[in-house]
Design an enzyme around this catalytic site. Structure first.
Site, PDB file in Angstrom:
ATOM      1  N   ASP A  46       6.369  10.335  -0.027  1.00 26.62           N
ATOM      2  CA  ASP A  46       6.185   9.246  -0.985  1.00 26.62           C
ATOM      3  C   ASP A  46       4.796   9.349  -1.611  1.00 26.62           C
ATOM      4  OD1 ASP A  46       7.352   6.394  -1.793  1.00 26.62           O
ATOM      5  OD2 ASP A  46       5.198   6.193  -1.497  1.00 26.62           O
ATOM      6  N   TYR A  51      -1.977   7.810  -7.042  1.00 24.77           N
ATOM      7  CA  TYR A  51      -2.667   8.340  -5.863  1.00 24.77           C
ATOM      8  C   TYR A  51      -3.475   9.594  -6.194  1.00 24.77           C
ATOM      9  CZ  TYR A  51       0.868   5.445  -3.405  1.00 24.77           C
ATOM     10  OH  TYR A  51       1.695   4.434  -2.984  1.00 24.77           O
ATOM     11  N   LYS A  76       5.769   7.635  -8.624  1.00 26.10           N
ATOM     12  CA  LYS A  76       5.789   6.313  -9.279  1.00 26.10           C
ATOM     13  C   LYS A  76       5.002   6.363 -10.573  1.00 26.10           C
ATOM     14  CE  LYS A  76       5.446   4.527  -4.567  1.00 26.10           C
ATOM     15  NZ  LYS A  76       4.480   5.391  -3.871  1.00 26.10           N
ATOM     16  N   HIS A 109       5.708   1.444 -10.609  1.00 25.11           N
ATOM     17  CA  HIS A 109       4.862   1.140  -9.444  1.00 25.11           C
ATOM     18  C   HIS A 109       4.636  -0.364  -9.254  1.00 25.11           C
ATOM     19  CE1 HIS A 109       1.548   3.286  -6.900  1.00 25.11           C
ATOM     20  NE2 HIS A 109       1.995   2.225  -6.274  1.00 25.11           N
ATOM     21  N   LYS A 232       1.874   6.315   6.847  1.00 23.74           N
ATOM     22  CA  LYS A 232       0.896   7.330   6.467  1.00 23.74           C
ATOM     23  C   LYS A 232      -0.060   7.576   7.621  1.00 23.74           C
ATOM     24  CE  LYS A 232      -3.534   7.925   4.856  1.00 23.74           C
ATOM     25  NZ  LYS A 232      -4.806   7.258   5.080  1.00 23.74           N
ATOM     26  N   SER A 233      -0.348   8.823   7.902  1.00 25.87           N
ATOM     27  CA  SER A 233      -1.425   9.155   8.823  1.00 25.87           C
ATOM     28  C   SER A 233      -1.880  10.567   8.539  1.00 25.87           C
ATOM     29  CB  SER A 233      -0.954   9.071  10.275  1.00 25.87           C
ATOM     30  OG  SER A 233      -2.007   9.542  11.097  1.00 25.87           O
ATOM     31  N   ARG A 238      -0.515  11.359  15.351  1.00 21.18           N
ATOM     32  CA  ARG A 238       0.161  10.138  14.880  1.00 21.18           C
ATOM     33  C   ARG A 238       1.383  10.458  14.032  1.00 21.18           C
ATOM     34  NH1 ARG A 238      -5.096   6.454  13.301  1.00 21.18           N
ATOM     35  NH2 ARG A 238      -5.512   5.684  15.409  1.00 21.18           N
ATOM     36  N   ASN A 242       4.834   8.798  14.952  1.00 18.12           N
ATOM     37  CA  ASN A 242       5.598   7.987  13.998  1.00 18.12           C
ATOM     38  C   ASN A 242       6.963   8.600  13.677  1.00 18.12           C
ATOM     39  OD1 ASN A 242       3.311   6.391  13.934  1.00 18.12           O
ATOM     40  ND2 ASN A 242       2.596   7.118  11.946  1.00 18.12           N
TER      41      ASN A 242
END
Ligand code: NAD
Length: 280
Positions: A46, A51, A76, A109, A232-233, A238, A242
């Site tokens: 994503d 970003y 987006k 967005h 997110k990581s 992690r 996740n």
């Protein structure tokens, strides 16, 4: 490797229910971070024009050796590009940066209530992007029930997804219900409230009961409600944590206790007032 279930969108396109978000992943670190996520097993990324890291996602995909069909990529439309012609032009920038002919899901967005371009006009451009085959599915992000109803009344294509802030402190049941009624899949952004939920006593108690971490328990709560998530990581450890959501279950009382944490606790901006235009 655990397998991630797919959710079928309203046009038949399938999206992995668990993905990997890259908000705040610096552009220079994005390629390596996304390559790590692919190695861990994530197949849904994503990103967003805002970003600034679509190119890094594209480079990771190119270097991964994965087939195009094996990876689901969402991007987006930036808040700057709501005008019809801007949207039609800027999807091409996204495709070029990602290095693909077609994005899997393209979203507006933010609804941007304070600008003089109506989001209905923007949605009509999104419909053209879809008809042109530049996105396999189109949707929205941060749309509330009244925004969704206007699109339903005034345009032809029902959004395939609505990506909104959801976590146990802000559950948005009204928007989820409207989305479900209209056949729009719900995507939960900031699914662990940017980490703020992880030391909650109720979450920690449930984590202890099932022998899992706080993050896993909260992400599993989302999965059992049927929403799509992409935590997110940048840490590999992690990312692995996740990703481990599909070999355990929460029982109804555990789900209910986490649902009981609702407190209207937003961690991000409110779509009713958010009008931020990034500097480009
Ligand atoms: P998140 O809820 O995924 O939390 C991320 C934070 O939690 C990071 O600081 C990370 O280091 C930490 N974290 C992650 N896993 C952890 C773990 N297992 N243990 C402890 N800490 C952990 O928040 P987010 O990044 O804001 O949201 C996820 C994704 O949602 C974004 O990357 C982006 O793709 C999307 N998003 C969309 C919008 C939108 O407006 N559409 C807004 C925000 C985020």
């Amino acid at each position: 490797m655990t397998s991630v279930p797919n959710i079928t969108l309203n046009n038949g396109v399938e999206i992995p229910q668990l993905g990997f978000g890259v908000y705040l992943v610096p552009p220079e670190d994005t390629k390596e971070t996304v390559l790590s996520a692919f190695e861990v097993g994530y197949r849904h990324i994503d990103t967003a024009q805002m970003y600034g890291n679509e190119a890094g996602v594209g480079q990771a995909f190119a270097e991964s050796g994965l087939a195009r069909d094996d990876v689901f990529i969402t991007s987006k439309l930036n808040n700057t590009f709501h005008a019809h012609d801007d949207a039609l032009r800027e999807i091409d920038g996204t495709l070029e940066r990602l290095g693909v002919d077609q994005v899997d899901l393209f979203l507006i967005h933010w609804p941007m209530p304070g600008i003089d371009i109506d989001y209905v006009e923007t949605w009509k451009a999104m419909e053209e992007i879809y008809v042109a085959g530049k996105a396999r599915a189109i949707g929205v992000s941060n749309f509330l029930s009244h925004h969704l109803r206007r699109l339903d009344d005034e345009t032809d294509i029902v959004p395939a997804a609505n990506q909104i802030e959801i976590h146990p402190y802000l559950q948005q049941q009204d928007v989820r219900a409207t989305s479900a009624e209209l056949g729009i899949a719900v995507e939960a952004w900031s699914p662990i409230a940017q980490g703020q939920i992880l030391d909650d006593a109720v979450v920690l108690a449930v984590a202890d009961e099932v022998g899992r971490t706080a993050a896993q328990v909260v992400l599993r709560w989302h999965v059992q409600r049927g929403d799509i998530v992409f935590p997110k990581s940048m840490s590999r450890e992690r990312m692995v944590e996740n990703f481990g959501l599909f070999d355990f279950e929460l029982d109804q009382s555990q789900i209910d206790r986490i649902t009981g944490l609702e407190r209207d606790g937003r961690v991000g901006p409110d779509p009713e007032t958010f009008n931020w235009i990034p500097k480009s």
